[in-house]
Enzyme design. Structure first.
Site, PDB file in Angstrom:
ATOM      1  N   LYS A  91      12.311 -17.987  -5.864  1.00 28.77           N
ATOM      2  CA  LYS A  91      12.249 -17.148  -7.071  1.00 28.77           C
ATOM      3  C   LYS A  91      11.332 -17.787  -8.103  1.00 28.77           C
ATOM      4  O   LYS A  91      10.505 -17.126  -8.709  1.00 28.77           O
ATOM      5  CB  LYS A  91      13.641 -16.967  -7.713  1.00 28.77           C
ATOM      6  CG  LYS A  91      14.596 -16.070  -7.017  1.00 28.77           C
ATOM      7  CD  LYS A  91      14.288 -14.597  -7.087  1.00 28.77           C
ATOM      8  CE  LYS A  91      13.403 -14.174  -5.962  1.00 28.77           C
ATOM      9  NZ  LYS A  91      13.954 -13.670  -4.758  1.00 28.77           N
ATOM     10  N   GLU A 145       7.637 -17.553  -6.999  1.00 28.44           N
ATOM     11  CA  GLU A 145       7.130 -16.168  -6.973  1.00 28.44           C
ATOM     12  C   GLU A 145       6.728 -15.669  -8.356  1.00 28.44           C
ATOM     13  O   GLU A 145       5.701 -15.023  -8.505  1.00 28.44           O
ATOM     14  CB  GLU A 145       8.231 -15.211  -6.467  1.00 28.44           C
ATOM     15  CG  GLU A 145       8.398 -15.166  -4.969  1.00 28.44           C
ATOM     16  CD  GLU A 145       9.506 -14.206  -4.557  1.00 28.44           C
ATOM     17  OE1 GLU A 145       9.287 -13.419  -3.633  1.00 28.44           O
ATOM     18  OE2 GLU A 145      10.609 -14.237  -5.164  1.00 28.44           O
ATOM     19  N   ARG A 196       5.725  -1.140  -6.008  1.00 28.39           N
ATOM     20  CA  ARG A 196       5.598  -1.987  -4.826  1.00 28.39           C
ATOM     21  C   ARG A 196       4.495  -3.020  -4.961  1.00 28.39           C
ATOM     22  O   ARG A 196       4.378  -3.905  -4.130  1.00 28.39           O
ATOM     23  CB  ARG A 196       5.269  -1.130  -3.614  1.00 28.39           C
ATOM     24  CG  ARG A 196       6.382  -0.210  -3.266  1.00 28.39           C
ATOM     25  CD  ARG A 196       5.921   0.758  -2.230  1.00 28.39           C
ATOM     26  NE  ARG A 196       7.062   1.414  -1.655  1.00 28.39           N
ATOM     27  CZ  ARG A 196       7.176   1.718  -0.372  1.00 28.39           C
ATOM     28  NH1 ARG A 196       6.214   1.420   0.456  1.00 28.39           N
ATOM     29  NH2 ARG A 196       8.243   2.300   0.068  1.00 28.39           N
ATOM     30  N   TRP A 242      -3.209  -2.806  -1.362  1.00 29.17           N
ATOM     31  CA  TRP A 242      -2.919  -4.231  -1.487  1.00 29.17           C
ATOM     32  C   TRP A 242      -3.849  -4.879  -0.469  1.00 29.17           C
ATOM     33  O   TRP A 242      -3.628  -4.788   0.735  1.00 29.17           O
ATOM     34  CB  TRP A 242      -1.450  -4.501  -1.181  1.00 29.17           C
ATOM     35  CG  TRP A 242      -1.043  -5.921  -1.379  1.00 29.17           C
ATOM     36  CD1 TRP A 242      -0.710  -6.531  -2.560  1.00 29.17           C
ATOM     37  CD2 TRP A 242      -0.911  -6.931  -0.366  1.00 29.17           C
ATOM     38  NE1 TRP A 242      -0.397  -7.842  -2.344  1.00 29.17           N
ATOM     39  CE2 TRP A 242      -0.507  -8.121  -1.016  1.00 29.17           C
ATOM     40  CE3 TRP A 242      -1.103  -6.955   1.010  1.00 29.17           C
ATOM     41  CZ2 TRP A 242      -0.288  -9.311  -0.322  1.00 29.17           C
ATOM     42  CZ3 TRP A 242      -0.880  -8.141   1.701  1.00 29.17           C
ATOM     43  CH2 TRP A 242      -0.480  -9.304   1.034  1.00 29.17           C
ATOM     44  N   HIS A 277      14.739 -39.045   2.787  1.00 27.26           N
ATOM     45  CA  HIS A 277      13.820 -39.044   3.932  1.00 27.26           C
ATOM     46  C   HIS A 277      12.421 -38.583   3.543  1.00 27.26           C
ATOM     47  O   HIS A 277      11.620 -38.272   4.413  1.00 27.26           O
ATOM     48  CB  HIS A 277      14.376 -38.157   5.050  1.00 27.26           C
ATOM     49  CG  HIS A 277      15.670 -38.670   5.610  1.00 27.26           C
ATOM     50  ND1 HIS A 277      15.756 -39.802   6.369  1.00 27.26           N
ATOM     51  CD2 HIS A 277      16.937 -38.220   5.459  1.00 27.26           C
ATOM     52  CE1 HIS A 277      17.018 -40.030   6.698  1.00 27.26           C
ATOM     53  NE2 HIS A 277      17.757 -39.082   6.151  1.00 27.26           N
ATOM     54  N   GLU A 282      16.389 -20.175  -1.979  1.00 30.34           N
ATOM     55  CA  GLU A 282      16.143 -18.916  -2.678  1.00 30.34           C
ATOM     56  C   GLU A 282      15.780 -19.173  -4.154  1.00 30.34           C
ATOM     57  O   GLU A 282      14.892 -18.523  -4.707  1.00 30.34           O
ATOM     58  CB  GLU A 282      17.393 -18.018  -2.559  1.00 30.34           C
ATOM     59  CG  GLU A 282      17.387 -16.750  -3.371  1.00 30.34           C
ATOM     60  CD  GLU A 282      16.279 -15.748  -3.037  1.00 30.34           C
ATOM     61  OE1 GLU A 282      15.517 -15.985  -2.076  1.00 30.34           O
ATOM     62  OE2 GLU A 282      16.154 -14.763  -3.769  1.00 30.34           O
ATOM     63  N   ASN A 292      -2.975   2.384   5.433  1.00 31.32           N
ATOM     64  CA  ASN A 292      -2.103   1.222   5.252  1.00 31.32           C
ATOM     65  C   ASN A 292      -2.073   0.472   6.561  1.00 31.32           C
ATOM     66  O   ASN A 292      -1.921   1.089   7.617  1.00 31.32           O
ATOM     67  CB  ASN A 292      -0.657   1.645   4.950  1.00 31.32           C
ATOM     68  CG  ASN A 292      -0.513   2.228   3.567  1.00 31.32           C
ATOM     69  OD1 ASN A 292      -1.440   2.196   2.775  1.00 31.32           O
ATOM     70  ND2 ASN A 292       0.658   2.780   3.298  1.00 31.32           N
ATOM     71  N   GLY A 293      -2.163  -0.859   6.508  1.00 29.88           N
ATOM     72  CA  GLY A 293      -2.057  -1.641   7.733  1.00 29.88           C
ATOM     73  C   GLY A 293      -3.314  -2.465   7.985  1.00 29.88           C
ATOM     74  O   GLY A 293      -4.157  -2.634   7.102  1.00 29.88           O
ATOM     75  N   LYS A 352       5.880  -5.451  -3.064  1.00 28.66           N
ATOM     76  CA  LYS A 352       7.227  -5.096  -2.616  1.00 28.66           C
ATOM     77  C   LYS A 352       7.072  -4.378  -1.280  1.00 28.66           C
ATOM     78  O   LYS A 352       6.049  -3.748  -1.037  1.00 28.66           O
ATOM     79  CB  LYS A 352       7.818  -4.141  -3.660  1.00 28.66           C
ATOM     80  CG  LYS A 352       9.287  -3.893  -3.535  1.00 28.66           C
ATOM     81  CD  LYS A 352      10.071  -4.813  -4.420  1.00 28.66           C
ATOM     82  CE  LYS A 352      11.547  -4.715  -4.165  1.00 28.66           C
ATOM     83  NZ  LYS A 352      12.208  -6.006  -4.408  1.00 28.66           N
ATOM     84  N   CYS A 379       0.815  -1.213   0.000  1.00 32.09           N
ATOM     85  CA  CYS A 379       0.000   0.000   0.000  1.00 32.09           C
ATOM     86  C   CYS A 379       0.844   1.255   0.000  1.00 32.09           C
ATOM     87  O   CYS A 379       1.874   1.313   0.655  1.00 32.09           O
ATOM     88  CB  CYS A 379      -0.811   0.094   1.278  1.00 32.09           C
ATOM     89  SG  CYS A 379      -2.140  -1.027   1.364  1.00 32.09           S
TER      90      CYS A 379
HETATM   91  N1  HGA Z   1      -6.438  -3.267   5.578  1.00 33.78           N
HETATM   92  C1  HGA Z   1      -6.641  -2.304   4.525  1.00 33.78           C
HETATM   93  C2  HGA Z   1      -5.303  -1.764   4.022  1.00 33.78           C
HETATM   94  C3  HGA Z   1      -4.463  -2.866   3.474  1.00 33.78           C
HETATM   95  C4  HGA Z   1      -2.986  -2.568   3.365  1.00 33.78           C
HETATM   96  O1  HGA Z   1      -2.385  -1.809   4.102  1.00 33.78           O
HETATM   97  N2  HGA Z   1      -2.300  -3.247   2.425  1.00 33.78           N
HETATM   98  O2  HGA Z   1      -0.920  -3.078   2.274  1.00 33.78           O
HETATM   99  C5  HGA Z   1      -7.447  -2.897   3.401  1.00 33.78           C
HETATM  100  O3  HGA Z   1      -7.519  -4.111   3.224  1.00 33.78           O
HETATM  101  O4  HGA Z   1      -8.037  -2.119   2.657  1.00 33.78           O
END
Ligand code: HGA
Length: 605
Positions: free
Chosen positions: A482, A485, A27, A74, A501, A478, A99-100, A600, A2
């Site tokens: 890669k 991902e 990101r 995100w 094993h 790693e 964000n969060g 990212k 985000c």
């Molecule tokens: N929880 C919020 C923000 C998500 C977030 O910070 N993503 O990196 C949402 O889901 O909208």
């Protein structure tokens, strides 16, 4: 992950907000949006496509305003659909970007429903919007301060209110937020990078801070509501957009930048002196008796590799833990240990929380290995070693990883020297090897055409096994990471000795087995493991040092590594694995730089 941008100015700031989002785009995100105060009303545009689409929308609708906030999301709570995209409104009165994750959003939602608030999104963010609305009594700054006291979890927020023109209020706890200072205008962002071009003067907010941006200044209080004087820092290093040049993707460009990034990261000094890590390091490094390395993802694998170096060269006990596990585990602190946190961005939420947890348990000495000098991690640790990878745009880390390895190798040698395990002759021999690394890497990069030939075959597979032993087991991990991902092929890595094993049961013609085969003390053991796979019809793809006498045969495909590189060999051996993942992903037509579901700079837990 985000991104947040906010601004108050005496000009239309929509283009500043959109440009800020563009700078954070690399990101990874799944929707985006912008809101401004237009004639005293919050108005917004949101998109589940790219920032370019949002830009078109704001042009078409002529969205304009002098107070605004913007976001790349995100999704953590609720699908990436328009209704969940930020900015989120409360009763068309205020707008918020966040964000969060708010961990207590469910009881808060119930409480707010009881007060008559209707929820139109599935996000946790909407509770913050309504909570601020419910507490607003004509002062947005006060309402936000009261709101954040009720939130559990992590947040960086920016809020505007229809009755407060030229005002944006921000707050942070567990997610980064910086204030950008302009002349008669001020800005807010989750990363200073978003504001390059608008200002080079920044205040990095601290945990618990709440700020209020006005045209003529910025007010900041700490978590107790006390005025908090914060240092203004000049950060000029943020250039414009990074160019792709002749490369097809940023990941390919960054793989090829590794010789330069590594040479920039190797210290110029002629000896491994602790002062490379900070002024007090000579005093402290001599006293530490062990290391605790905390990291996530690729950085965790650099820590795992470093454990071999630290224990074999510096003879210092080293423990490596996944940060998201460590932070919630009962563990025994050791005040004589050096806690090493590793992160490309220095903002990785889990690693920052693990660092804080270690400090709260009684760990005293901390060191960050990081690519961003202004990051929270660098600010929160006693010592720092900065990698000089330059900006890494591809979500799948490449040059950040190899420069972390260089940093950790330098740490191992520095501790070896202090602890009397490094003679002058050994020191100059290691220095020579380090200085030759960029040239050695160039000859590994020249293997690209051979790797492209393998990738065609790989792109038709759905599973792959990676094997390595000792120092190269983390490199196998790693390589597998890669591949999954960016190509979405299921890949697992094992120490080759573990094959019998369990994983040997998976080996058939359809399962390629990629093996890292340096000419080290475990070579003969590894050769036996290779035979075990061949005996069961498995297809082996081996990156072998030239003096290993492993040659092409039925079921055995070999690419020769140009030189044997001793203890630094992981730094060379990971490069063909990066190229294999990259070209396999290209052959499968995936979005290499922005793989699905990933981001990212992982700033949420
Ligand atoms: N929880 C919020 C923000 C998500 C977030 O910070 N993503 O990196 C949402 O889901 O909208």
């Amino acid at each position: 992950m985000c991104g947040i941008v906010g601004a108050v100015a005496q000009r239309n700031i929509v283009s500043v907000l959109i440009e800020g989002l563009r700078r954070l785009e690399y990101r990874g995100y799944d929707s985006c949006g912008v809101a401004v105060l237009a004639n005293g009303e919050p108005r917004r545009a949101r998109s589940v496509a790219r920032v370019a689409d949002l830009d078109e929308q704001v042009r078409d609708t002529k969205l304009a305003g002098e107070t605004g906030i913007a976001h790349t999301r995100w999704a953590t709570h609720g699908a990436p659909v328009t209704d969940n995209a930020h900015p989120i409104f409360s009763r068309d009165t205020l707008a918020i970007v966040h964000n969060g994750i708010i961990e207590n959003y469910e009881p808060l939602r119930e409480m707010l429903r009881g007060k008559g608030y209707e929820f139109v999104s599935q996000t946790d963010t909407e509770v913050i919007a309504h909570l601020i609305h419910s507490l607003y009594r004509g002062d947005l700054f006060a309402a936000v301060r009261e709101t954040v006291r009720q939130l559990h979890g992590a947040y960086a927020i920016a809020v505007l209110h229809k009755d407060q023109p030229h005002t944006v209020v921000g707050a942070r706890q567990g997610s980064p937020l910086v204030v950008g200072l302009g002349d008669g205008e001020n800005f807010l962002a989750s990363d200073a990078l978003a504001l390059a071009g608008s200002t080079d003067r920044f205040i990095f907010l601290e945990e618990g801070d709440v700020c209020e941006l006005k045209l003529d200044g910025v007010r900041i209080v700490d978590r107790d509501g006390e005025p908090a004087p914060r240092e203004v820092r000049q950060v000029a290093a943020y250039g414009g957009a990074v160019e792709l040049g002749p490369y097809r993707h940023f990941m390919q460009k960054e793989i090829f930048e590794q010789p330069r990034a590594i040479s920039d990261t190797i210290p110029q000094a002629d000896a491994f002196d602790p002062s490379l890590f900070g002024d007090d390091a000579p005093k402290v490094f001599g006293k530490i008796d062990s290391l605790l390395i905390l990291a996530c993802g690729t950085s965790y694998y650099s820590g795992l590799t470093a454990k071999y170096w630290l224990e074999s060269i510096a003879k210092i006990p080293t423990q490596v833990e996944i940060a998201s596990e460590y932070r919630y585990r009962d563990s025994v602190p050791n005040p004589n240990a050096l806690v090493v946190v590793i992160s490309q961005s220095g903002e990785t939420a889990d690693t920052l929380a693990a660092l804080k947890h270690a400090q709260s348990l009684g760990h005293v000495h901390t060191l960050s290995v990081c690519n961003v000098g202004t990051s929270a991690m660098v600010r929160q640790t006693e010592f720092t070693f900065l990698t000089h990878a330059g900006r890494e745009i591809g979500v799948a880390s490449t040059k950040a990883f190899t420069t972390q390895l260089v940093a950790l190798f330098v740490l191992a040698l520095t501790l070896a020297r202090i602890r009397g395990h490094l003679s002058d002759a050994q020191e100059s021999s290691y220095l020579k090897q380090l200085r030759h690394l960029p040239a050695a890497l160039n000859s590994v990069l020249a293997l690209e055409p051979q790797i492209i030939a393998w990738s065609e075959e790989f792109s038709r597979k759905e599973n792959a096994l990676f094997l390595g032993r000792g120092l190269h087991y983390p490199i196998a991990l790693e390589g597998a990471l890669k591949l999954k991902e960016i190509s979405y092929i299921h890949a697992e890595a094992y120490p080759a000795g573990e094959l019998k094993h369990g994983p040997l049961a998976l080996v058939t013609e359809a399962m390629p087995v990629v093996t890292v085969a340096p000419n080290d003390a475990l070579l003969e053991k590894l050769k036996s493991n290779i035979q075990e796979v061949r005996a069961r019809g498995g297809q082996l793809y081996v990156f072998a040092d030239s003096d290993t006498r492993i040659v092409n045969a039925e079921g055995l495909h070999v690419i020769r590594m140009p030189e044997h590189y001793g203890l630094l060999s992981p730094i060379l051996h990971v490069v063909p694995l990066q190229l294999l993942a990259y070209h396999t992903a290209c052959a499968r037509g995936t979005d290499v730089d922005k793989p699905r579901n990933l981001a990212k700079s992982v700033t949420v837990e």
